[in-house]
Design an enzyme around this catalytic site. Structure first.
Site, PDB file in Angstrom:
ATOM      1  N   GLU A   1      40.695  29.994  49.695  1.00 23.78           N
ATOM      2  CA  GLU A   1      41.817  29.819  48.771  1.00 23.78           C
ATOM      3  C   GLU A   1      43.026  29.282  49.531  1.00 23.78           C
ATOM      4  O   GLU A   1      43.842  30.070  50.043  1.00 23.78           O
ATOM      5  CB  GLU A   1      42.203  31.169  48.164  1.00 23.78           C
ATOM      6  CG  GLU A   1      41.144  31.796  47.301  1.00 23.78           C
ATOM      7  CD  GLU A   1      41.786  32.579  46.170  1.00 23.78           C
ATOM      8  OE1 GLU A   1      41.470  32.290  45.025  1.00 23.78           O
ATOM      9  OE2 GLU A   1      42.623  33.442  46.445  1.00 23.78           O
TER      10      GLU A   1
ATOM     11  N   ASN B   1      40.469  36.661  38.343  1.00 24.93           N
ATOM     12  CA  ASN B   1      41.467  37.602  38.859  1.00 24.93           C
ATOM     13  C   ASN B   1      42.642  37.626  37.881  1.00 24.93           C
ATOM     14  O   ASN B   1      43.391  36.668  37.793  1.00 24.93           O
ATOM     15  CB  ASN B   1      41.917  37.118  40.253  1.00 24.93           C
ATOM     16  CG  ASN B   1      43.034  37.966  40.828  1.00 24.93           C
ATOM     17  OD1 ASN B   1      43.345  39.036  40.302  1.00 24.93           O
ATOM     18  ND2 ASN B   1      43.632  37.495  41.914  1.00 24.93           N
ATOM     19  N   TRP B   2      42.754  38.734  37.175  1.00 28.77           N
ATOM     20  CA  TRP B   2      43.804  38.824  36.151  1.00 28.77           C
ATOM     21  C   TRP B   2      45.181  39.119  36.766  1.00 28.77           C
ATOM     22  O   TRP B   2      46.181  39.126  36.053  1.00 28.77           O
ATOM     23  CB  TRP B   2      43.450  39.895  35.112  1.00 28.77           C
ATOM     24  CG  TRP B   2      42.295  39.513  34.223  1.00 28.77           C
ATOM     25  CD1 TRP B   2      41.665  38.298  34.182  1.00 28.77           C
ATOM     26  CD2 TRP B   2      41.643  40.330  33.242  1.00 28.77           C
ATOM     27  NE1 TRP B   2      40.663  38.318  33.241  1.00 28.77           N
ATOM     28  CE2 TRP B   2      40.626  39.553  32.650  1.00 28.77           C
ATOM     29  CE3 TRP B   2      41.808  41.650  32.809  1.00 28.77           C
ATOM     30  CZ2 TRP B   2      39.785  40.046  31.643  1.00 28.77           C
ATOM     31  CZ3 TRP B   2      40.981  42.148  31.813  1.00 28.77           C
ATOM     32  CH2 TRP B   2      39.981  41.355  31.240  1.00 28.77           C
ATOM     33  N   LYS B   3      45.193  39.405  38.067  1.00 27.75           N
ATOM     34  CA  LYS B   3      46.463  39.742  38.742  1.00 27.75           C
ATOM     35  C   LYS B   3      47.178  40.847  37.940  1.00 27.75           C
ATOM     36  O   LYS B   3      46.518  41.729  37.416  1.00 27.75           O
ATOM     37  CB  LYS B   3      47.302  38.488  38.946  1.00 27.75           C
ATOM     38  CG  LYS B   3      46.502  37.391  39.667  1.00 27.75           C
ATOM     39  CD  LYS B   3      47.314  36.243  40.167  1.00 27.75           C
ATOM     40  CE  LYS B   3      46.382  35.245  40.869  1.00 27.75           C
ATOM     41  NZ  LYS B   3      47.091  34.117  41.465  1.00 27.75           N
TER      42      LYS B   3
ATOM     43  N   GLY C   1      48.260  28.711  42.136  1.00 24.09           N
ATOM     44  CA  GLY C   1      49.344  28.706  41.157  1.00 24.09           C
ATOM     45  C   GLY C   1      50.209  27.461  41.181  1.00 24.09           C
ATOM     46  O   GLY C   1      51.320  27.466  40.650  1.00 24.09           O
TER      47      GLY C   1
ATOM     48  N   HIS D   1      43.918  38.822  49.466  1.00 30.59           N
ATOM     49  CA  HIS D   1      44.501  37.733  48.671  1.00 30.59           C
ATOM     50  C   HIS D   1      45.863  37.362  49.257  1.00 30.59           C
ATOM     51  O   HIS D   1      46.630  38.235  49.675  1.00 30.59           O
ATOM     52  CB  HIS D   1      44.643  38.166  47.211  1.00 30.59           C
ATOM     53  CG  HIS D   1      44.963  37.031  46.298  1.00 30.59           C
ATOM     54  ND1 HIS D   1      46.218  36.481  46.229  1.00 30.59           N
ATOM     55  CD2 HIS D   1      44.180  36.319  45.450  1.00 30.59           C
ATOM     56  CE1 HIS D   1      46.198  35.482  45.362  1.00 30.59           C
ATOM     57  NE2 HIS D   1      44.967  35.358  44.877  1.00 30.59           N
TER      58      HIS D   1
ATOM     59  N   SER E   1      44.063  26.870  41.560  1.00 28.18           N
ATOM     60  CA  SER E   1      44.328  25.911  40.476  1.00 28.18           C
ATOM     61  C   SER E   1      43.075  25.244  39.927  1.00 28.18           C
ATOM     62  O   SER E   1      43.084  24.056  39.607  1.00 28.18           O
ATOM     63  CB  SER E   1      45.332  24.850  40.942  1.00 28.18           C
ATOM     64  OG  SER E   1      46.573  25.457  41.242  1.00 28.18           O
TER      65      SER E   1
ATOM     66  N   GLY F   1      42.735  32.286  38.753  1.00 30.58           N
ATOM     67  CA  GLY F   1      43.838  33.121  38.318  1.00 30.58           C
ATOM     68  C   GLY F   1      44.181  32.763  36.887  1.00 30.58           C
ATOM     69  O   GLY F   1      43.597  33.292  35.940  1.00 30.58           O
TER      70      GLY F   1
HETATM   71  P1  PGA Z   1      45.218  30.137  40.237  1.00 28.01           P
HETATM   72  O1  PGA Z   1      45.056  31.454  41.135  1.00 28.01           O
HETATM   73  O2  PGA Z   1      43.872  29.825  39.683  1.00 28.01           O
HETATM   74  O3  PGA Z   1      46.198  30.545  39.169  1.00 28.01           O
HETATM   75  O4  PGA Z   1      45.739  29.079  41.126  1.00 28.01           O
HETATM   76  C1  PGA Z   1      43.959  31.557  41.983  1.00 28.01           C
HETATM   77  C2  PGA Z   1      44.005  32.825  42.781  1.00 28.01           C
HETATM   78  O5  PGA Z   1      45.095  33.356  43.019  1.00 28.01           O
HETATM   79  O6  PGA Z   1      42.956  33.324  43.183  1.00 28.01           O
END
Ligand code: PGA
Length: 242
Positions: free
Chosen positions: A159, A8-10, A165, A89, A201, A222
């Site tokens: 999640e 997920n590139w957000k 994050g 999400h 993470s 992410g």
């Molecule tokens: P992260 O994000 O790997 O940076 O913790 C995961 C997500 O938001 O799906």
């Protein structure tokens, strides 16, 4: 069965990663990328034949079209060869006030277009500390999954919000326990046996540990999906090359 890595590139565009995908320098067999919607059209045209695409969002307002400024429909995603879409999400729930009712509607629209919904669920730190994790997961599943959900069109991404994050990846024990609970609810309430992925993470070392979890179909990353060397490591773990 090989695991999948969902990146997920957000609201980011990792040029280095994309360059490698475009030039087929990354084995994309087990990779699903979720670029920002603004780039979906370009990416679909350039690499849509060799990498699976997921949208980060779809509108709940209409399956097709209409006077809904700023929205993108399931039909439009289908036309861009998007076979997957993230839904629910926690960042959208928190920053955009997305509700379980909206999410259920979104998933219905996706299913109408034969797009696989990747439904994100998970408890916050406060809910975890108050012993409410099971309650929260049950409520999210019951309120978000439409009748159209089947084993072929829906994936559940566990999640935990406290893990996204934060560099705090859930332990293998925590993930296994949550997966067992989610599977039991899915069977009891929906007679479903959905694929389960973990997100929050994830790093190459935590992935190496959790990959032994029998129910784990893959990971949703992410920040790890934005860095070329880390993404490559994750894909190598899937291919059992590490
Ligand atoms: P992260 O994000 O790997 O940076 O913790 C995961 C997500 O938001 O799906």
């Amino acid at each position: 069965m090989q695991k999948i890595v969902i990146a997920n590139w957000k609201m980011n565009f990792p040029h280095e990663v994309y360059h490698e995908i475009k030039n087929s320098n990354i084995d994309t067999a087990n990779l699903i990328i979720c670029p920002p919607q603004a780039y979906l059209s370009q990416i679909s045209a350039e690499v849509g034949t060799h990498v699976k695409l997921a949208s980060q969002n779809v509108t709940h307002l209409s399956e097709k079209n209409g006077a809904f400024t700023g929205e993108v429909s399931a039909v439009m995603l289908k036309n861009l060869a998007c076979d997957f879409c993230l839904v629910g999400h926690s960042e959208r729930r928190i920053f955009l006030n997305e509700t379980n009712a909206d999410i259920k509607q979104k998933i219905s629209h996706l299913h109408q277009q034969n797009i696989t919904a990747i439904l994100c669920i998970g408890e916050t730190l406060a809910e975890k500390n108050n012993g409410q994790s099971h309650l929260v997961l049950t409520k999210q599943l019951k309120e978000c999954l439409p009748l159209s959900a089947s084993n072929h069109n829906t994936i559940i991404a566990y999640e935990p919000v406290w893990s996204i994050g934060t560099s705090i990846c859930a332990s293998t024990t925590e993930i296994s326990e949550a997966f067992d609970f989610i599977s039991a609810i899915l069977i009891k309430e929906f007679e479903l046996n959905l694929d389960l992925v973990y997100g929050g993470s994830v790093s190459p070392s935590s992935f190496t540990e959790m990959i032994s979890i029998e129910k784990l179909k893959g990971i949703l990353v992410g920040s790890a999906g934005l860095k070329l060397d880390i993404l490559k490591e994750l894909l190598k773990i899937v291919e059992n090359k590490l």
